[in-house]
Design a protein around this motif. Sequence first.
Motif, PDB file in Angstrom:
ATOM      1  N   ARG A  60      -9.030  -6.576   1.767  1.00 40.93           N
ATOM      2  CA  ARG A  60      -7.802  -5.447   2.046  1.00 40.93           C
ATOM      3  C   ARG A  60      -8.354  -4.532   3.061  1.00 40.93           C
ATOM      4  N   HIS A  61      -9.545  -4.467   3.491  1.00 42.93           N
ATOM      5  CA  HIS A  61      -9.941  -3.312   4.265  1.00 42.93           C
ATOM      6  C   HIS A  61      -9.554  -3.699   5.826  1.00 42.93           C
ATOM      7  N   SER A  62      -9.148  -5.282   6.172  1.00 41.29           N
ATOM      8  CA  SER A  62      -9.115  -5.879   7.420  1.00 41.29           C
ATOM      9  C   SER A  62      -7.948  -4.989   8.205  1.00 41.29           C
ATOM     10  N   ASN A  63      -7.281  -4.525   7.633  1.00 45.86           N
ATOM     11  CA  ASN A  63      -5.884  -3.448   8.157  1.00 45.86           C
ATOM     12  C   ASN A  63      -6.140  -2.089   8.029  1.00 45.86           C
ATOM     13  N   MET A  64      -6.915  -1.349   8.589  1.00 40.76           N
ATOM     14  CA  MET A  64      -7.269  -0.007   8.300  1.00 40.76           C
ATOM     15  C   MET A  64      -5.900   0.721   8.017  1.00 40.76           C
ATOM     16  N   ALA A  65      -4.873   0.646   8.759  1.00 39.95           N
ATOM     17  CA  ALA A  65      -3.973   1.307   8.749  1.00 39.95           C
ATOM     18  C   ALA A  65      -3.129   1.178   7.404  1.00 39.95           C
ATOM     19  N   THR A  66      -3.098   0.013   6.779  1.00 42.85           N
ATOM     20  CA  THR A  66      -2.575  -0.214   5.452  1.00 42.85           C
ATOM     21  C   THR A  66      -3.458   0.295   4.242  1.00 42.85           C
ATOM     22  N   ALA A  67      -4.914  -0.135   4.706  1.00 40.44           N
ATOM     23  CA  ALA A  67      -5.814   0.050   3.705  1.00 40.44           C
ATOM     24  C   ALA A  67      -5.949   1.564   3.391  1.00 40.44           C
ATOM     25  N   TYR A  68      -5.831   2.544   4.329  1.00 40.92           N
ATOM     26  CA  TYR A  68      -6.085   3.888   4.123  1.00 40.92           C
ATOM     27  C   TYR A  68      -4.754   4.719   4.360  1.00 40.92           C
ATOM     28  N   HIS A  69      -3.685   4.263   3.893  1.00 37.61           N
ATOM     29  CA  HIS A  69      -2.253   4.889   3.862  1.00 37.61           C
ATOM     30  C   HIS A  69      -2.127   5.411   2.589  1.00 37.61           C
ATOM     31  N   PRO A  70      -1.453   6.809   2.560  1.00 38.06           N
ATOM     32  CA  PRO A  70      -0.883   7.240   1.312  1.00 38.06           C
ATOM     33  C   PRO A  70      -0.561   6.301   0.382  1.00 38.06           C
ATOM     34  N   ASN A  71       0.215   5.205   0.473  1.00 38.03           N
ATOM     35  CA  ASN A  71       0.667   4.404  -0.415  1.00 38.03           C
ATOM     36  C   ASN A  71      -0.168   3.256  -0.783  1.00 38.03           C
ATOM     37  N   SER A  72      -1.625   3.203  -0.324  1.00 41.24           N
ATOM     38  CA  SER A  72      -2.547   2.206  -0.677  1.00 41.24           C
ATOM     39  C   SER A  72      -3.123   2.555  -2.152  1.00 41.24           C
ATOM     40  N   ASP A  73      -3.200   1.184  -2.638  1.00 40.65           N
ATOM     41  CA  ASP A  73      -4.159   1.224  -3.913  1.00 40.65           C
ATOM     42  C   ASP A  73      -5.299   1.792  -3.845  1.00 40.65           C
ATOM     43  N   ILE A  74      -6.118   1.348  -2.731  1.00 40.56           N
ATOM     44  CA  ILE A  74      -7.258   1.729  -2.272  1.00 40.56           C
ATOM     45  C   ILE A  74      -7.297   3.474  -2.618  1.00 40.56           C
ATOM     46  N   ILE A  75      -6.580   4.008  -2.187  1.00 40.30           N
ATOM     47  CA  ILE A  75      -6.545   5.298  -2.099  1.00 40.30           C
ATOM     48  C   ILE A  75      -6.181   5.879  -3.641  1.00 40.30           C
ATOM     49  N   ALA A  76      -5.199   5.157  -4.308  1.00 37.42           N
ATOM     50  CA  ALA A  76      -4.939   5.959  -5.639  1.00 37.42           C
ATOM     51  C   ALA A  76      -6.003   5.608  -6.660  1.00 37.42           C
ATOM     52  N   ILE A  77      -6.461   4.520  -6.448  1.00 34.84           N
ATOM     53  CA  ILE A  77      -7.494   4.015  -7.717  1.00 34.84           C
ATOM     54  C   ILE A  77      -8.743   5.032  -7.792  1.00 34.84           C
ATOM     55  N   HIS A  78      -9.178   5.196  -6.689  1.00 32.43           N
ATOM     56  CA  HIS A  78     -10.591   6.137  -6.905  1.00 32.43           C
ATOM     57  C   HIS A  78      -9.752   7.653  -6.939  1.00 32.43           C
ATOM     58  N   TRP A  79      -8.979   7.996  -6.476  1.00 31.25           N
ATOM     59  CA  TRP A  79      -8.393   9.381  -6.752  1.00 31.25           C
ATOM     60  C   TRP A  79      -8.193   9.543  -8.241  1.00 31.25           C
ATOM     61  N   ASN A  80      -7.294   8.644  -8.712  1.00 32.43           N
ATOM     62  CA  ASN A  80      -7.046   8.646 -10.467  1.00 32.43           C
ATOM     63  C   ASN A  80      -8.119   8.585 -11.279  1.00 32.43           C
ATOM     64  N   LYS A  81      -9.376   7.799 -10.940  1.00 30.03           N
ATOM     65  CA  LYS A  81     -10.465   7.907 -11.659  1.00 30.03           C
ATOM     66  C   LYS A  81     -11.348   9.088 -11.561  1.00 30.03           C
ATOM     67  N   PHE A  82     -11.514   9.602 -10.439  1.00 24.95           N
ATOM     68  CA  PHE A  82     -12.044  10.935 -10.271  1.00 24.95           C
ATOM     69  C   PHE A  82     -11.478  12.088 -11.151  1.00 24.95           C
ATOM     70  N   TYR A  83     -10.243  11.929 -11.119  1.00 22.26           N
ATOM     71  CA  TYR A  83      -9.659  13.123 -11.730  1.00 22.26           C
ATOM     72  C   TYR A  83      -9.421  12.703 -13.367  1.00 22.26           C
ATOM     73  N   LEU A  84      -9.588  11.315 -13.755  1.00 22.81           N
ATOM     74  CA  LEU A  84      -9.744  11.217 -15.180  1.00 22.81           C
ATOM     75  C   LEU A  84     -11.191  11.417 -15.602  1.00 22.81           C
ATOM     76  N   ILE A  85     -12.337  11.348 -14.739  1.00 24.86           N
ATOM     77  CA  ILE A  85     -13.549  11.829 -15.260  1.00 24.86           C
ATOM     78  C   ILE A  85     -13.076  13.362 -15.362  1.00 24.86           C
ATOM     79  N   ILE A  86     -12.844  14.019 -14.379  1.00 28.45           N
ATOM     80  CA  ILE A  86     -12.806  15.579 -14.427  1.00 28.45           C
ATOM     81  C   ILE A  86     -11.980  16.030 -15.743  1.00 28.45           C
ATOM     82  N   ALA A  87     -10.818  15.147 -16.260  1.00 31.86           N
ATOM     83  CA  ALA A  87      -9.977  15.671 -17.271  1.00 31.86           C
ATOM     84  C   ALA A  87     -10.944  15.449 -18.689  1.00 31.86           C
ATOM     85  N   GLN A  88     -11.501  14.241 -18.579  1.00 23.67           N
ATOM     86  CA  GLN A  88     -12.355  14.146 -19.539  1.00 23.67           C
ATOM     87  C   GLN A  88     -13.449  15.073 -20.140  1.00 23.67           C
ATOM     88  N   ALA A  89     -14.014  15.499 -18.708  1.00 22.00           N
ATOM     89  CA  ALA A  89     -15.246  16.467 -18.769  1.00 22.00           C
ATOM     90  C   ALA A  89     -14.620  17.958 -19.191  1.00 22.00           C
TER      91      ALA A  89
END
Length: 567
Positions: free
Chosen positions: A85-114
């Motif tokens: 999923r990184h071969s097309n960077m315009a799709t991979a690093y778009h605001p609607n990309s799962d790549i972006i959302a998955i890590h963003w959400n995980k870091f804020y879940l860590i923050i919420a738990q802490a």
Amino acid sequence: MKKYIFLFTLAALLSACDESSFLRENPKDFMSGENSYITEADFDMSINELYFLVRDDFFGRDEYSPFDYIFGTDLVFDGEPSTFRHSNMATAYHPNSDIIAIHWNKFYLIIAQANTVITRLPGSELTGEQQKIFEAKARFFRGLAYRCLAYMWGGVPIVTEEITSPKTDFVRETKEKTLQQAIDDVKFAAETLDNITAVKDGEISSPAAYHLLSELYIATGQYQEAVNAATRVIDNSALELMQNRFGSRATEQPGDVYWDLYRKNNQNRTSGNTEGIWVIQFETNLPGGGSSTSDVKAAGNYQLERQHGPMVRDVKINGESPFLWPIGDYTGGRGIGWAPSTRYFSNTIWESDFNNDIRNANHNFVREFPVTDPAFKEKYGIETISTENPPAGMISGMGNSTEVPGRFFYAYQTKGTTPYNHPDEVYDNPAIYSLKSTAGVTFTDQYMFRLAETYLLRAEAYLMLNDKANAAIDINTVRTRSQATPITAGDVTLDYILDERMRELGIEEKRRLTLMRTGTLYDRVMKCNPYYANPATNGDGVGMLEKYNLWPIPQSAIEANNEAILE
């Protein structure tokens, strides 16, 4: 008539029910948000969840997400662009990309738990000293999350208290404030947590926090503070670079101390390893342990072997394959070639020390592949096939050029697999190390922080202080262990340090974080990875752009935040 008398009587009984009635539930015990953070055991469970969330994001979520940290960098490229999923960077690093959302959400879940841990401590039955230790642990993880958010997104919303009701008016702080929040948290942890000798394998410690603090100080231009923090780690009497062979396969040949660092059960202090600072724990086939032999795609499995090992099954010479597959030897286990090494990683950085740097020895970075098909070996009399001089006309997959290797055959690092040492459960025929389809997992604990990296962080800080002499000393400390040629002060540049990190850490490093931290992602990809630098090579017509030095905030977060604007 009797029917109506019965209904009347039942109605009277029901209306007469009171608090003591058998119809009213009166639970003897229950768990809720109000009584879940009282005892030490309660807080231990919450901290354990933070360990899990970190392991999940960086190593175990699925077959894709943990590798977002190396794809799209100077290390590897997409061996099968139609699947990955990184071969097309315009799709991979778009605001609607799962790549972006998955890590963003995980870091804020860590923050919420802490934040929940920190907020609930004053109402617990813990002593003041116990509360301080748990706060330090929670703040370490919160600081780690804000560090990642700042490197990858820049300025983000900062939340430092538990949120107990819907909130839709978050605003971005600056990158500087985000990094400062990370520093404040990690500094508190560094000054409060126990020394590494007083914690269990896999637990965070004061040296782990000082290592992270050094990196954060570099990111904020506080270079002398970075030197001081790194020195606290390097001078710790309990920590030392491993210089001699050790651990579970210390007598095996070929081998060396660098090889030993990555063998099964060799990462923790209980194995005699004094180099690991923070080691992520995996226990095979143990509930919650993170590794399973029953299904390669099971949640929790770190599928680095599957990603980085080449898919030698499909190599063809004269229409015939020289390799059986999958074999748990130096051909890469059950690799499928999704993450081939760039030529820069496998060749260019080793040019000056190709034959003497042990990190580049064939058992650490495989280039000579043993032929495993007996019929092919007998017919052609070939024992090994080299990536450096492959037979003419050999089919090795997409790319198959001097710039972009094919996914079936390329040099790869054995730290991503366990040659001749997979779990018994994944062997189909142990006599020839033949593997089942459930193989593909890297069955070892994983370094998050290692002392060799601390030396390279301090070297980077010295460089920024224009103290190249001391920077060279630290780099040479790492290089000398690997029998590499020492460098001079005049050799030290940021680009050289990034190369040395590549030599020492390789696929062990979460490379995207380093390149985003240093603002060099675009430059390094354009210099080192023609797959992304020249979009024509991958057929998608979309490659690296300067704006990918940062990721966009997920569109889902923007839309949910309807009372304020997230740019």
